[in-house]
Design a protein around this motif. Sequence first.
Motif, PDB file in Angstrom:
ATOM      1  N   THR A 244      -5.434  -5.859  -4.707  1.00 52.00           N
ATOM      2  CA  THR A 244      -4.433  -5.111  -4.684  1.00 52.00           C
ATOM      3  C   THR A 244      -4.599  -3.735  -3.803  1.00 52.00           C
ATOM      4  O   THR A 244      -3.636  -3.341  -3.175  1.00 52.00           O
ATOM      5  N   LEU A 245      -5.622  -3.391  -3.712  1.00 51.09           N
ATOM      6  CA  LEU A 245      -5.996  -2.113  -2.937  1.00 51.09           C
ATOM      7  C   LEU A 245      -5.849  -2.459  -1.381  1.00 51.09           C
ATOM      8  O   LEU A 245      -5.196  -1.606  -0.775  1.00 51.09           O
ATOM      9  N   PHE A 246      -6.189  -3.441  -1.071  1.00 45.14           N
ATOM     10  CA  PHE A 246      -6.148  -4.089   0.280  1.00 45.14           C
ATOM     11  C   PHE A 246      -5.017  -5.105   0.657  1.00 45.14           C
ATOM     12  O   PHE A 246      -5.220  -5.660   1.722  1.00 45.14           O
ATOM     13  N   ASP A 247      -4.134  -5.090  -0.210  1.00 46.62           N
ATOM     14  CA  ASP A 247      -2.884  -6.052   0.022  1.00 46.62           C
ATOM     15  C   ASP A 247      -2.297  -5.379   1.192  1.00 46.62           C
ATOM     16  O   ASP A 247      -1.868  -4.569   1.481  1.00 46.62           O
ATOM     17  N   PRO A 248      -1.901  -6.502   2.327  1.00 46.15           N
ATOM     18  CA  PRO A 248      -1.113  -5.925   3.371  1.00 46.15           C
ATOM     19  C   PRO A 248       0.250  -5.468   3.116  1.00 46.15           C
ATOM     20  O   PRO A 248       0.793  -5.121   4.047  1.00 46.15           O
ATOM     21  N   PHE A 249       0.898  -5.856   1.885  1.00 47.97           N
ATOM     22  CA  PHE A 249       2.445  -5.501   1.911  1.00 47.97           C
ATOM     23  C   PHE A 249       2.497  -4.133   0.964  1.00 47.97           C
ATOM     24  O   PHE A 249       3.071  -3.172   1.257  1.00 47.97           O
ATOM     25  N   SER A 250       1.562  -4.042  -0.012  1.00 48.69           N
ATOM     26  CA  SER A 250       1.770  -2.889  -1.139  1.00 48.69           C
ATOM     27  C   SER A 250       0.266  -2.122  -1.591  1.00 48.69           C
ATOM     28  O   SER A 250       0.427  -1.347  -2.174  1.00 48.69           O
ATOM     29  N   GLY A 251      -0.502  -2.453  -0.419  1.00 45.36           N
ATOM     30  CA  GLY A 251      -1.884  -2.003  -0.750  1.00 45.36           C
ATOM     31  C   GLY A 251      -2.008  -0.472  -0.206  1.00 45.36           C
ATOM     32  O   GLY A 251      -1.395  -0.189   0.935  1.00 45.36           O
ATOM     33  N   SER A 252      -2.597   0.295  -0.838  1.00 43.60           N
ATOM     34  CA  SER A 252      -2.915   1.355  -0.407  1.00 43.60           C
ATOM     35  C   SER A 252      -3.763   1.942   0.826  1.00 43.60           C
ATOM     36  O   SER A 252      -3.469   2.811   1.622  1.00 43.60           O
ATOM     37  N   ALA A 253      -4.593   1.001   1.035  1.00 45.26           N
ATOM     38  CA  ALA A 253      -5.638   1.084   2.043  1.00 45.26           C
ATOM     39  C   ALA A 253      -4.787   0.951   3.456  1.00 45.26           C
ATOM     40  O   ALA A 253      -4.732   1.611   4.438  1.00 45.26           O
ATOM     41  N   ASN A 254      -3.745  -0.046   3.356  1.00 42.94           N
ATOM     42  CA  ASN A 254      -3.076  -0.486   4.613  1.00 42.94           C
ATOM     43  C   ASN A 254      -1.975   0.605   4.529  1.00 42.94           C
ATOM     44  O   ASN A 254      -1.739   0.986   6.056  1.00 42.94           O
ATOM     45  N   LEU A 257      -3.875   3.533   6.604  1.00 44.36           N
ATOM     46  CA  LEU A 257      -4.269   3.251   7.906  1.00 44.36           C
ATOM     47  C   LEU A 257      -2.804   3.542   9.050  1.00 44.36           C
ATOM     48  O   LEU A 257      -3.174   4.007   9.954  1.00 44.36           O
ATOM     49  N   VAL A 258      -1.809   2.770   8.428  1.00 47.42           N
ATOM     50  CA  VAL A 258      -0.407   3.087   9.084  1.00 47.42           C
ATOM     51  C   VAL A 258       0.002   4.320   9.337  1.00 47.42           C
ATOM     52  O   VAL A 258       0.212   4.803  10.510  1.00 47.42           O
ATOM     53  N   GLN A 259      -0.101   5.135   8.489  1.00 48.03           N
ATOM     54  CA  GLN A 259       0.299   6.489   8.116  1.00 48.03           C
ATOM     55  C   GLN A 259      -0.724   7.563   9.085  1.00 48.03           C
ATOM     56  O   GLN A 259      -0.037   8.444   9.653  1.00 48.03           O
ATOM     57  N   MET A 260      -1.884   7.005   9.230  1.00 48.82           N
ATOM     58  CA  MET A 260      -2.692   7.964   9.753  1.00 48.82           C
ATOM     59  C   MET A 260      -2.724   7.561  11.410  1.00 48.82           C
ATOM     60  O   MET A 260      -3.404   8.014  12.124  1.00 48.82           O
ATOM     61  N   GLY A 261      -2.152   6.224  11.768  1.00 52.10           N
ATOM     62  CA  GLY A 261      -1.913   5.941  13.171  1.00 52.10           C
ATOM     63  C   GLY A 261      -3.134   4.942  13.573  1.00 52.10           C
ATOM     64  O   GLY A 261      -3.384   4.730  14.721  1.00 52.10           O
ATOM     65  N   LEU A 262      -4.005   4.681  12.788  1.00 51.27           N
ATOM     66  CA  LEU A 262      -5.192   3.937  12.742  1.00 51.27           C
ATOM     67  C   LEU A 262      -4.772   2.309  13.044  1.00 51.27           C
ATOM     68  O   LEU A 262      -5.654   1.808  13.709  1.00 51.27           O
ATOM     69  N   SER A 263      -3.826   2.015  12.662  1.00 51.13           N
ATOM     70  CA  SER A 263      -3.137   0.662  12.696  1.00 51.13           C
ATOM     71  C   SER A 263      -1.871   0.481  12.928  1.00 51.13           C
ATOM     72  O   SER A 263      -1.167   1.400  12.288  1.00 51.13           O
ATOM     73  N   SER A 264      -1.110  -0.032  14.028  1.00 49.16           N
ATOM     74  CA  SER A 264       0.284  -0.160  14.160  1.00 49.16           C
ATOM     75  C   SER A 264       0.871  -1.041  13.005  1.00 49.16           C
ATOM     76  O   SER A 264       2.112  -1.073  13.098  1.00 49.16           O
ATOM     77  N   GLU A 265       0.077  -2.023  12.455  1.00 53.90           N
ATOM     78  CA  GLU A 265       0.667  -3.038  11.287  1.00 53.90           C
ATOM     79  C   GLU A 265      -0.267  -3.287  10.389  1.00 53.90           C
ATOM     80  O   GLU A 265      -1.392  -3.119  10.442  1.00 53.90           O
ATOM     81  N   PRO A 266       0.258  -3.419   9.201  1.00 56.35           N
ATOM     82  CA  PRO A 266      -0.835  -3.828   7.946  1.00 56.35           C
ATOM     83  C   PRO A 266      -1.517  -4.993   8.458  1.00 56.35           C
ATOM     84  O   PRO A 266      -1.437  -5.843   9.103  1.00 56.35           O
ATOM     85  N   ILE A 267      -2.792  -4.972   7.861  1.00 49.79           N
ATOM     86  CA  ILE A 267      -3.833  -5.806   7.985  1.00 49.79           C
ATOM     87  C   ILE A 267      -3.985  -6.647   6.760  1.00 49.79           C
ATOM     88  O   ILE A 267      -4.247  -6.102   5.653  1.00 49.79           O
ATOM     89  N   ASN A 268      -4.166  -7.894   7.101  1.00 47.38           N
ATOM     90  CA  ASN A 268      -4.651  -8.991   5.844  1.00 47.38           C
ATOM     91  C   ASN A 268      -5.931  -9.037   5.645  1.00 47.38           C
ATOM     92  O   ASN A 268      -6.538  -9.948   6.486  1.00 47.38           O
ATOM     93  N   PHE A 269      -6.723  -8.159   4.933  1.00 49.42           N
ATOM     94  CA  PHE A 269      -8.224  -7.955   4.985  1.00 49.42           C
ATOM     95  C   PHE A 269      -8.754  -9.291   4.281  1.00 49.42           C
ATOM     96  O   PHE A 269      -9.811  -9.767   4.618  1.00 49.42           O
ATOM     97  N   PHE A 270      -7.846  -9.975   3.301  1.00 51.19           N
ATOM     98  CA  PHE A 270      -8.557 -11.253   2.607  1.00 51.19           C
ATOM     99  C   PHE A 270      -7.960 -12.474   3.230  1.00 51.19           C
ATOM    100  O   PHE A 270      -8.113 -13.467   2.536  1.00 51.19           O
TER     101      PHE A 270
END
Length: 410
Positions: A244-254, A257-270
């Motif tokens: 759930t934490l690393f979910d590409p659509f609703s995960g807090s980690a993604n 990362l997007v809000q901090m500008g570290l990633s331009s789009e969500p990452i599918n970690f799993f």
Amino acid sequence: MSSATPPTGTGALAKREARLAWALLAPTVISVSLVVILPLLAIIWISFKPFTLSDLRPPAPVVRESLRGSGDDLRIEYRLRNSSQKIAVEGVTLSDVLPDGVAVREIVEPCVLEGRDLFCDFGTLDGGQRERIRIPVTVDGDLQAFEDFVEESEPRLTGSGPNVLTNLEFSLENFARVFDGSEFWGVLWVTLFYTVFGTIGALVMGLFAALLLNKSFRGQGFIRGLYLFPYVAPVIAVAFTWVTLFDPFSGSANALLVQMGLSSEPINFFGERPLALIMVTVFEIWRYFPLSFLFILARMQSIDSSMYEAADMDGASPFQKFWLLSIPQLLGILSVLFLLRFIWTFNKFDDIFLLTGGNAGTRTLTVNVYEQAFAISNIGAGAAVAIVILVCLIAFSFVFFRFISREEGL
């Protein structure tokens, strides 16, 4: 003065003590045999059998009796089939007793009727073969009662076939299927990557956690308990939390990362290669470092502090004390932990299955066992993969006790 030696001999008392010792050990030996040795022998036996889930039941004839038609077309039908699609069943016969008030208008081969006793001899049924017998009858009485009787009664059947699980025919088909192509070697590489880095990472993280908590400070007990949380928490709960934490659509980690500008789009970690394998390895390290932490901390606290005091007087730096004093004292426990964690991680199934299901390049040998045995119903191939795992762990244990453990005095 000579030292005391235990009494030796083969007298009546010694034999009685030996019998008593074996009698006391017998329950343990029997328990170990039942729990460990017998299942292991069963897996080895199955691995040499082209065995699927459909072969759990031995080949046998199966029949269904029903009443069909009405009036002049009223008939009893027996639908007979072989339960196996491959193995023939020999000596197949059917016996049934017809109730009073029923008259058979015509008897068909291979059946004969003697009074009320019906007997059919089918001989041999090939794999997957089906037979249908229609016997025209007339009913003198309540038709509904006769129909209920037919539906509830069960004819007697005979016939049997060789059981692929219990016969003495063996094959290397399962192992040929396991080693065929490049799939196995890819799965083996994933297993080794996951095991080696997961084991070393858990030891290193446990070592640094032990170094942090080897000093007395306020709140030390609370921090120790907090460190144990990943290990004592239910695996299904923590795995669901990570997904759930690393979910590409609703995960807090993604989202972070997007809000901090570290990633331009969500990452599918799993769900992406090789990131999924890295993530399950990180999860392995995070979940099981507390075990290493506990053992290493206990060993650290048993080290004589006078060595560190002498090192301080000689002007040794913290790194020198750690490398030259702590590490030599910890090599024994580290090697034991490496052995245990390597074996346990190599056999790990639930963590990967809950996180990725073995997808995105995270399928290990244990996941392959599950897929072979249950996903495609090939129990023999699953057992063969389990034997490969056993051989790999035996080889690792041999190397460990032959070379590594001697260096550490184990």
